[in-house]
Scaffold this motif. Sequence first.
Motif, PDB file in Angstrom:
ATOM      1  N   ALA A 673      -9.287   1.333  12.980  1.00  0.00           N
ATOM      2  CA  ALA A 673      -9.245   1.942  11.695  1.00  0.00           C
ATOM      3  C   ALA A 673      -8.106   1.658  10.653  1.00  0.00           C
ATOM      4  CB  ALA A 673      -8.980   3.516  12.040  1.00  0.00           C
ATOM      5  N   ALA A 674      -7.113   0.938  11.100  1.00  0.00           N
ATOM      6  CA  ALA A 674      -6.188   0.561  10.435  1.00  0.00           C
ATOM      7  C   ALA A 674      -6.136  -0.867   9.891  1.00  0.00           C
ATOM      8  CB  ALA A 674      -4.636   0.685  11.173  1.00  0.00           C
ATOM      9  N   ARG A 675      -7.100  -1.475  10.335  1.00  0.00           N
ATOM     10  CA  ARG A 675      -7.453  -2.852   9.946  1.00  0.00           C
ATOM     11  C   ARG A 675      -7.941  -3.092   8.263  1.00  0.00           C
ATOM     12  NH1 ARG A 675      -8.425  -6.893  13.811  1.00  0.00           N
ATOM     13  NH2 ARG A 675      -6.788  -6.340  15.644  1.00  0.00           N
ATOM     14  N   GLY A 676      -8.515  -2.189   7.851  1.00  0.00           N
ATOM     15  CA  GLY A 676      -8.916  -2.358   6.111  1.00  0.00           C
ATOM     16  C   GLY A 676      -7.265  -2.526   5.509  1.00  0.00           C
ATOM     17  N   LEU A 677      -6.796  -1.370   5.952  1.00  0.00           N
ATOM     18  CA  LEU A 677      -5.192  -1.387   5.003  1.00  0.00           C
ATOM     19  C   LEU A 677      -4.237  -2.678   5.395  1.00  0.00           C
ATOM     20  CD1 LEU A 677      -3.244   0.067   3.229  1.00  0.00           C
ATOM     21  CD2 LEU A 677      -2.818   1.427   5.293  1.00  0.00           C
ATOM     22  N   GLN A 678      -4.446  -3.054   6.578  1.00  0.00           N
ATOM     23  CA  GLN A 678      -3.685  -4.192   6.951  1.00  0.00           C
ATOM     24  C   GLN A 678      -4.247  -5.606   6.147  1.00  0.00           C
ATOM     25  OE1 GLN A 678      -4.497  -6.011  10.857  1.00  0.00           O
ATOM     26  NE2 GLN A 678      -2.363  -6.599  11.201  1.00  0.00           N
ATOM     27  N   ALA A 679      -5.308  -5.579   5.955  1.00  0.00           N
ATOM     28  CA  ALA A 679      -6.070  -6.820   5.394  1.00  0.00           C
ATOM     29  C   ALA A 679      -5.752  -6.690   3.923  1.00  0.00           C
ATOM     30  CB  ALA A 679      -7.571  -6.899   5.231  1.00  0.00           C
ATOM     31  N   LEU A 682      -2.128  -7.759   3.189  1.00  0.00           N
ATOM     32  CA  LEU A 682      -1.986  -9.226   3.352  1.00  0.00           C
ATOM     33  C   LEU A 682      -2.615  -9.975   2.065  1.00  0.00           C
ATOM     34  CD1 LEU A 682      -1.095 -11.384   5.513  1.00  0.00           C
ATOM     35  CD2 LEU A 682      -3.763 -11.360   6.001  1.00  0.00           C
ATOM     36  N   ARG A 683      -3.357  -9.225   1.302  1.00  0.00           N
ATOM     37  CA  ARG A 683      -4.043  -9.879   0.203  1.00  0.00           C
ATOM     38  C   ARG A 683      -2.878  -9.843  -0.813  1.00  0.00           C
ATOM     39  NH1 ARG A 683      -8.744  -7.396   1.582  1.00  0.00           N
ATOM     40  NH2 ARG A 683      -8.373  -5.562   0.202  1.00  0.00           N
ATOM     41  N   GLY A 684      -2.522  -8.502  -0.908  1.00  0.00           N
ATOM     42  CA  GLY A 684      -1.330  -8.190  -1.938  1.00  0.00           C
ATOM     43  C   GLY A 684      -1.761  -8.247  -3.354  1.00  0.00           C
ATOM     44  N   SER A 685      -0.645  -8.779  -4.166  1.00  0.00           N
ATOM     45  CA  SER A 685      -0.929  -8.816  -5.621  1.00  0.00           C
ATOM     46  C   SER A 685       0.106  -9.907  -6.175  1.00  0.00           C
ATOM     47  CB  SER A 685      -0.612  -7.463  -6.379  1.00  0.00           C
ATOM     48  OG  SER A 685       0.681  -7.297  -6.436  1.00  0.00           O
ATOM     49  N   ASP A 686      -0.151 -10.383  -7.290  1.00  0.00           N
ATOM     50  CA  ASP A 686       0.607 -11.539  -8.055  1.00  0.00           C
ATOM     51  C   ASP A 686       2.095 -10.854  -8.176  1.00  0.00           C
ATOM     52  OD1 ASP A 686      -1.518 -13.279  -7.755  1.00  0.00           O
ATOM     53  OD2 ASP A 686      -2.421 -12.884  -9.757  1.00  0.00           O
ATOM     54  N   SER A 687       1.969  -9.664  -8.603  1.00  0.00           N
ATOM     55  CA  SER A 687       3.378  -9.063  -9.215  1.00  0.00           C
ATOM     56  C   SER A 687       4.345  -8.876  -7.789  1.00  0.00           C
ATOM     57  CB  SER A 687       3.012  -8.081 -10.007  1.00  0.00           C
ATOM     58  OG  SER A 687       2.352  -7.000  -9.269  1.00  0.00           O
ATOM     59  N   ASP A 688       3.704  -8.069  -7.200  1.00  0.00           N
ATOM     60  CA  ASP A 688       4.569  -7.494  -5.964  1.00  0.00           C
ATOM     61  C   ASP A 688       4.435  -8.388  -4.602  1.00  0.00           C
ATOM     62  OD1 ASP A 688       5.338  -5.523  -7.243  1.00  0.00           O
ATOM     63  OD2 ASP A 688       3.795  -4.476  -7.141  1.00  0.00           O
ATOM     64  N   GLY A 689       3.513  -9.545  -4.481  1.00  0.00           N
ATOM     65  CA  GLY A 689       3.594 -10.282  -3.115  1.00  0.00           C
ATOM     66  C   GLY A 689       2.609  -9.850  -2.242  1.00  0.00           C
ATOM     67  N   VAL A 699      -2.837   2.857  13.914  1.00  0.00           N
ATOM     68  CA  VAL A 699      -1.555   3.224  13.349  1.00  0.00           C
ATOM     69  C   VAL A 699      -0.968   1.876  12.763  1.00  0.00           C
ATOM     70  CG1 VAL A 699       0.768   3.828  13.537  1.00  0.00           C
ATOM     71  CG2 VAL A 699      -0.937   4.946  14.839  1.00  0.00           C
ATOM     72  N   LEU A 700      -1.075   2.004  11.454  1.00  0.00           N
ATOM     73  CA  LEU A 700      -0.157   0.473  10.940  1.00  0.00           C
ATOM     74  C   LEU A 700       1.083   0.946  10.628  1.00  0.00           C
ATOM     75  CD1 LEU A 700      -1.292  -1.603   8.069  1.00  0.00           C
ATOM     76  CD2 LEU A 700       0.846  -0.386   7.585  1.00  0.00           C
ATOM     77  N   TYR A 701       1.975   0.286  11.127  1.00  0.00           N
ATOM     78  CA  TYR A 701       3.429   0.510  10.940  1.00  0.00           C
ATOM     79  C   TYR A 701       4.131  -0.378  10.033  1.00  0.00           C
ATOM     80  CZ  TYR A 701       4.373  -3.009  14.834  1.00  0.00           C
ATOM     81  OH  TYR A 701       4.404  -4.178  15.244  1.00  0.00           O
ATOM     82  N   LEU A 702       5.152  -0.003   9.321  1.00  0.00           N
ATOM     83  CA  LEU A 702       5.843  -0.932   8.614  1.00  0.00           C
ATOM     84  C   LEU A 702       7.337  -0.638   8.756  1.00  0.00           C
ATOM     85  CD1 LEU A 702       3.852  -0.747   5.208  1.00  0.00           C
ATOM     86  CD2 LEU A 702       3.915  -2.705   6.731  1.00  0.00           C
ATOM     87  N   MET A 703       8.171  -1.540   8.701  1.00  0.00           N
ATOM     88  CA  MET A 703       9.343  -1.317   8.926  1.00  0.00           C
ATOM     89  C   MET A 703      10.261  -2.568   8.366  1.00  0.00           C
ATOM     90  SD  MET A 703      10.356  -2.073  12.847  1.00  0.00           S
ATOM     91  CE  MET A 703       8.681  -1.294  13.357  1.00  0.00           C
ATOM     92  N   ALA A 704      11.392  -2.015   7.622  1.00  0.00           N
ATOM     93  CA  ALA A 704      12.367  -2.598   6.879  1.00  0.00           C
ATOM     94  C   ALA A 704      13.258  -3.424   7.769  1.00  0.00           C
ATOM     95  CB  ALA A 704      12.901  -2.027   5.613  1.00  0.00           C
ATOM     96  N   GLY A 723      -3.225  -0.672  -1.703  1.00  0.00           N
ATOM     97  CA  GLY A 723      -4.148  -1.288  -0.665  1.00  0.00           C
ATOM     98  C   GLY A 723      -5.062  -0.225  -0.018  1.00  0.00           C
ATOM     99  N   LEU A 724      -4.503   0.997  -0.279  1.00  0.00           N
ATOM    100  CA  LEU A 724      -5.409   2.270   0.150  1.00  0.00           C
ATOM    101  C   LEU A 724      -6.548   2.471  -0.963  1.00  0.00           C
ATOM    102  CD1 LEU A 724      -2.971   5.032   1.274  1.00  0.00           C
ATOM    103  CD2 LEU A 724      -4.989   4.013   2.616  1.00  0.00           C
ATOM    104  N   GLY A 725      -6.214   2.262  -2.315  1.00  0.00           N
ATOM    105  CA  GLY A 725      -7.366   2.146  -3.386  1.00  0.00           C
ATOM    106  C   GLY A 725      -8.298   1.037  -2.985  1.00  0.00           C
ATOM    107  N   ASP A 726      -7.962  -0.135  -2.589  1.00  0.00           N
ATOM    108  CA  ASP A 726      -8.864  -1.206  -2.448  1.00  0.00           C
ATOM    109  C   ASP A 726      -9.700  -0.942  -1.238  1.00  0.00           C
ATOM    110  OD1 ASP A 726      -7.605  -2.410  -4.492  1.00  0.00           O
ATOM    111  OD2 ASP A 726      -6.638  -4.246  -2.957  1.00  0.00           O
ATOM    112  N   ILE A 727      -9.334  -0.257  -0.159  1.00  0.00           N
ATOM    113  CA  ILE A 727     -10.287  -0.007   1.067  1.00  0.00           C
ATOM    114  C   ILE A 727     -11.299   1.033   0.886  1.00  0.00           C
ATOM    115  CG2 ILE A 727      -8.405  -1.257   2.609  1.00  0.00           C
ATOM    116  CD1 ILE A 727      -7.868   1.582   3.829  1.00  0.00           C
ATOM    117  N   THR A 728     -11.116   2.049  -0.149  1.00  0.00           N
ATOM    118  CA  THR A 728     -11.981   3.050  -0.557  1.00  0.00           C
ATOM    119  C   THR A 728     -12.813   2.626  -1.590  1.00  0.00           C
ATOM    120  OG1 THR A 728     -10.212   4.074  -2.035  1.00  0.00           O
ATOM    121  CG2 THR A 728     -10.290   4.844   0.450  1.00  0.00           C
ATOM    122  N   ARG A 729     -12.737   1.670  -2.323  1.00  0.00           N
ATOM    123  CA  ARG A 729     -13.603   1.501  -3.408  1.00  0.00           C
ATOM    124  C   ARG A 729     -14.982   0.581  -2.789  1.00  0.00           C
ATOM    125  NH1 ARG A 729      -8.843   0.142  -6.680  1.00  0.00           N
ATOM    126  NH2 ARG A 729      -9.009  -2.137  -6.069  1.00  0.00           N
TER     127      ARG A 729
END
Length: 729
Positions: A673-679, A682-689, A699-704, A723-729
């Motif tokens: 279930a978390a693979r879509g957000l993970q992908a 990973l694609r990211g954006s030109d402005s934010d990397g 569970v998708l976990y992130l840590m600084a 990313g959440l917007g991308d996987i629901t479109r």
Amino acid sequence: MTVSPQLGALLHRSLRVYQVWGANTEVGKTVFSTILCGLTSTYRPDEKTAFLKPVSTGPAHEADGRHIPRFLPGIHSETLYQFDLPVSPHLAAQVSQKNTPSDKEVLSGILDFASCHASPNSGWLFIETAGGVHSPGPSGTTQADLYRPLRLPAILIGDAKLGGIAQTISAFESLKLRGYDVELVLLFQNDTYQNHSYLTPYFRENHSIPVQTAPLPPPFASSNPQSDTRNMQAYYTSTVTLSSLSSIPAHLSSSHKSRISRLESMPSTASQTIWYPFTQHQHLTRDRITVIDSAKDSHFDTLDPGTPSKSLLRPMFDGSASWWTQGLGHGNPTLSLAAAYAAGRYGHVMFAEAVHEPALALAETMLSGMRNERLKRVFYSDNGSTGVEVAVKMALGASRGRYRHGWEGEGMKKKAGVIGLKGSYHGDTMGAMDCSEPGVYNERVEWYEGKGAWLESPGVSDPLFQRTLVKVVRASPELFAGKRGHAHQSKDELDWSGLPVVFDEVFTGIYRLGRFCAASFLGVDPDISVHAKLLTGGLLPLSVTLASESVFRSFLSDDKSEALLHGHSYTAHAVGCQVALESLKEMIKMEENGEWDWALSSQHKSDDQSHRASSQQPDQVVGSRVWSVWSHELVEWLSWQREKGVEGVWALGTVLAIHMGCAGSSAGYKSTAARGLQAALLRGSDSDGSVHSRVLGNVLYLMAGQTTTEETVRRVERLIRQGLGDITR
């Protein structure tokens, strides 16, 4: 400094970029840069050569950037920041009327200049530093650290003067410590001191680096500038035709091509060679293997096909903090130096019945930082899983000794187990696996025999339940003494009671959740505590198992077989201990200096300030701080995204966990279930990397890291929203 995502390593397919360093000031960097530009401009006539001096000091008419076009008119040469005062750049910037450029601005200027010169027919770019390797840049950051994010291959200009051998080797080692690849050493042929006769075999035989020499340039006569110009012109004309130097462009070109070829072949080679952890190789295609060329601060530099005007290396946020270990940033120079120091002083030395300063000092620092009066002893091992194995042996051995009569009988030893929490995971060694309930990690391991009872808390990560469980166990020794045993009652409040209590803080401890000791969230102290991951700031594997004196005493006997017979060849590895010591000192200092105050909400800040103002026990103030680098706005926003698949969100310290779900998808480690957000991350954006992340099932976990800046965290937060917007479109 944490570099923003768009500022990463520089590597173009057609543009060969080399950084020219000096072993000292006045060693001839600009002269050799001119020679290099002359050699490469004739190597392939259809390719162009450019020169860049990021920072220069002294009168503008004497600037290095003006020297090259004076003698090589076809070379595009620029200087990014010129300061008139002929002193170190940090001093020149201070007295200048101009705004001092930040490290980020200097790096951005270099990347922009390189991008403008990158095209299918581009050729060469030489970037010359100022002064020596550790001469400061305008901000005061030494150049070795300032330019580290670009990870450019280096050309070192050696010192041909008296004392130059030591200067050159020291400069080389400083670059090597920071991950630079030195491709070539150049120096003048000074027949008086003959430095080249020593340095040539030294670099060739010890480091496989070629050394080339050039004749000394003509002496400068200030009374006749025109004659000086003619003499230098003649010098360059003759030098660039020397057969001894003619091989340099081919060598540098071959090195550049080999680097790219190796990077591009790595996924294919790795897919046929490497057996990856936690990976189902049936679904691992070559395009899913991330090639990491280098790393800096909170980012990887990963291979990306790119275009002629873009770098082949893409900066990518290290979203798992490199499997929970990264704290003080990739390539941290303080930790690298600590590792080199201990390697040079000790290497590895046997530890049984011996001691060395790094191990002793680290043990003292850990015990002090824990603020747990129970913990008095430190046992070293190699990683978190083996640290848990040690903890279990300690706890079982202490329990067996105390309840020996009650536990005697056929099969009793086999029935011994743990009381633990459902869903727990303590590593992949056999004993650590047996401390967890049956699940995906151990269900196919033939030797697995889950030994214990695992309780489910009434809420998600409910600290009150865990605290209550510990108190009940300690208050009920009669439950564990067995039919023929006697409950032990001790007058020492620090003695373990009921059963020894083990806390696995391999992941949660040492500031990962915002505090040195995660046990402080529960309000109870363990008898045994296991720590790893952030212990060495992400540089080396090391684990410590801390134990109470009463647990330690239970192994004392005249019979050696009753000792804790556990160990590793690399126990208390001196290099790991020294790095861990420096790591702990740095994070403790960061906390004391309030470097994470930006992560506190306004309410928490005011509460913390009032605690500091009124408390007579400052050591207890640390335990009152609860903070998260992830903004309250993001957590609240995620909490309302159920229609986008978010089922829950959890944030504390540097950790963010997003629980995803979808119709027909079950939770747990096997979930996708978390693979879509993970992908999407990973694609990211030109402005934010982009973000490299790991998932634990749904569970998708992130840590600084502990040094990740607020700016970087906010960039990642924008990518999460996108990313959440991308996987629901």
